[in-house]
Design an enzyme around this catalytic site. Sequence first.
Site, short mmCIF file in Angstrom:
data_model
loop_
_atom_site.label_atom_id
_atom_site.label_comp_id
_atom_site.label_asym_id
_atom_site.label_seq_id
_atom_site.Cartn_x
_atom_site.Cartn_y
_atom_site.Cartn_z
N ASP A 155 0.86 -1.19 0.00
CA ASP A 155 0.00 0.00 0.00
C ASP A 155 0.89 1.23 0.00
OD1 ASP A 155 -1.78 -2.11 0.51
OD2 ASP A 155 -3.05 -0.90 1.82
N LYS A 218 -6.76 3.41 -3.44
CA LYS A 218 -7.17 3.44 -2.04
C LYS A 218 -7.35 4.89 -1.62
CE LYS A 218 -5.14 2.10 2.45
NZ LYS A 218 -4.07 1.32 3.11
N LYS A 254 -10.28 0.60 -2.49
CA LYS A 254 -10.21 0.37 -1.04
C LYS A 254 -10.43 1.68 -0.29
CE LYS A 254 -7.04 -1.07 2.65
NZ LYS A 254 -5.71 -1.60 2.97
#
Lengths: 318, 478
Positions: A155, A218, A254
Amino acid sequence: MTTLDSGVDSLADVTSSEDRLRRFLLGLPGVDQVGAEARAATLGTRSIKTTAKAYALDLAISMIDLTTLEGQDTPGKIRALCAKAKRPDPADPTAPQVAAVCVYPDLVATAKHELKGSGISVASVATAFPSGRSSLAIKVQDTKDAVAAGADDVDMVIDRGAFLSGRYGLVFDEITAIREAAGDAHLKVILETGELVTYDNVRRASWLAMLAGADFIKTSTGKVSPAATLPVTLVMLEAVRDYHEATGLHIGVKPAGGIRTAKDAIKYLVTVNETAGPDWLDPELFRFGASSLLNDLLMQRTKLATGNYPGPDYFTLD
Amino acid sequence: MSRFEYAPAPESRAIVDIKSSYGLFINGQFTDATDGKPFKTVSPASEEVLAEVSEAGPADVDKAVRAARKAFEKVWGPMSGKDRAKYLFRIARLIQERSRELAVLESLDNGKPIRESRDVDIPLVAAHFFYYAGWADKLEYAGVGDDPQPWGVAGQVIPWNFPMLMLAWKIAPALAAGNTVVLKPAETTPLTALAFAEICQQADLPPGVVNIVTGAGRTGQALVEHEGVDKVAFTGSTEVGRAIAKSVAGTHKAVTLELGGKAANIVFEDAPIDQTIEGIVNGIFFNQGHVCCAGSRLLVQESVYDEVLARLKRRMGTLRVGDPLDKNTDIGAINSAAQLAKIRELSQIGEDEGAERWSPECELPAHGYWFPPTVFTGVSQAHRIAREEIFGPVLSVLTFRTPQEAVEKANNTPFGLSAGIWTDKGSRILWMANQLRAGVVWANTFNRFDPTSPFGGYKESGYGREGGRHGLEAYLAH
């Protein structure tokens, strides 16, 4: 309709120079703030009951990236979190596992060891998370460390300063460099939408990340307020839907941070269902970055099955 | 993995208590009609008979007008604005307290989805009473002279598409200005007006200030032609509006008419595309398209036509048609068999004239009156579906190339109620708004209503304004 090949070709063309990339991103259709927020609010009024609720609760649990990103994290804390990831409800083995455990790079090995054979992924934040204020060399090394320790997902954060000052090429190059450093790991690109502020920026950053090779886009690090919101997630879902239309590729979304209740999680699932479509109702394509959300989902799940709310002490702290 | 199917989520009917039969509400009491035959009101979603309602004949209408006259002269007219406001605030609060019941009742009788009656209609009804309650003691500041006076008795006839909201648009400003009213709800949707009569009783509103006479066209005609009526307000079809205008011509009566529309919803190539699609959907499928200001003519700039149409069709595929009381329903039932027949007829004419018809796959309930969300492409200005008000979930799509052409096409209609503009360019919004011959112009939104905002038409869409300070003006002699 655009065929897959021509779609990919024309988009490859878009990234052939910074100038073209810039023109492409600035040429994306605008997002009307009032309209986007109204649409999200309407989706939030869907009433999900009985069988639909049972389905949604289990789906939401299976989409969680169970997260701890604190300076005070210890191997003990990670082991506890991993145990919870494998068996979220000690009293009910039918509760599904979560999708992943998300930690800092130095704790990846611990998590990996605990989750061996479980099918649960280990996600690691990287690239000088959460601010991203470091050199590319350090960000690349950070990523390589995480992958070497066994991270299945990386991430990363984008350079918001570069994005906001219009240096899209720099952001693009950084993502591609991390994409390369991450190797086979899944790459989630954190846009930190709370710092991008406008929905136009969210849409542009979403496309930029997808063009640069993100597997997931995300919303947030969880360290900046506001973190995930429903309208921001709606705009990102529209982006992955349109990208799929153009290329045939499925990119995941996300939302992370600030989603604490089952009720909120269900609103997100409704938004996924009616925006990107049922294909995205899958942990491969939609995740929640959350920690306390899990307990509320479990509590609602027990309530639905038994008719009673167990006290919060019946669910584990982490 | 299975798909995310929303389980039925019906709002409970238990909260409403529908009587088997209703009388007329005259002089603060429910009374039997003296010269009309009772009629039935049905749920359009199931054809179930909900209640039997009295038909007011000329004698009943006369009684109601006399009661209103007496209340105007003895009580309501002389009352201070401050005291009238107290009653209106009380009514507004009672509407809020009973909002769930009123929403369910509205959806049952009208067929509109509970999501709309709950989130749009009833909150707006309360908002209108609150807004005009605030005006009751400030009439000299309404900009219509320093001593504005009420007309007297207002005769009001309202349609079936927003039964209680139209009642609020009519009654709230009339009472705030000091008039008394006789109101006739539509024959297919009388129940919320009768519930409102109960609210008037609950609020201790002096007898005769509000009178509700139920019935069809004959009752409405008796009301607007009654000599004792000083002010006529009508919302409904242009055809009936024309007849009313003729009947009041040459009399002392003041009149406002809010009639049909065939609004252009204009999409430019730089529009915020996803919100535009929502706006198109909201413009034509809100309330099953039973909206006088519905965006029933979509004008799309040619350069984005394919994209807009593809996205619109995809979005239409997610619309949920069905039980109005289900909280997840987007499109409910057509209000009556007669309206359904009209929508079917005009849609058939569209096909016969060569336009291409498309609806998403959707299963319609076996009973009741239903029509799927429908879009016609290949429509030209000459087609009847581009000219006549269909008043249903049917959208006609046309194209244009330049802003000038958009304006010409948008204005090329006998109607002029509303229009929508979708573009990111502010200067173009202002330019377009000045060119469009429509009473309401929405920019980057559609079908938004607020009690502070005036609403009304140009040309054959009627005259007079409702809402805002302007709406007050219609109920004051000056």
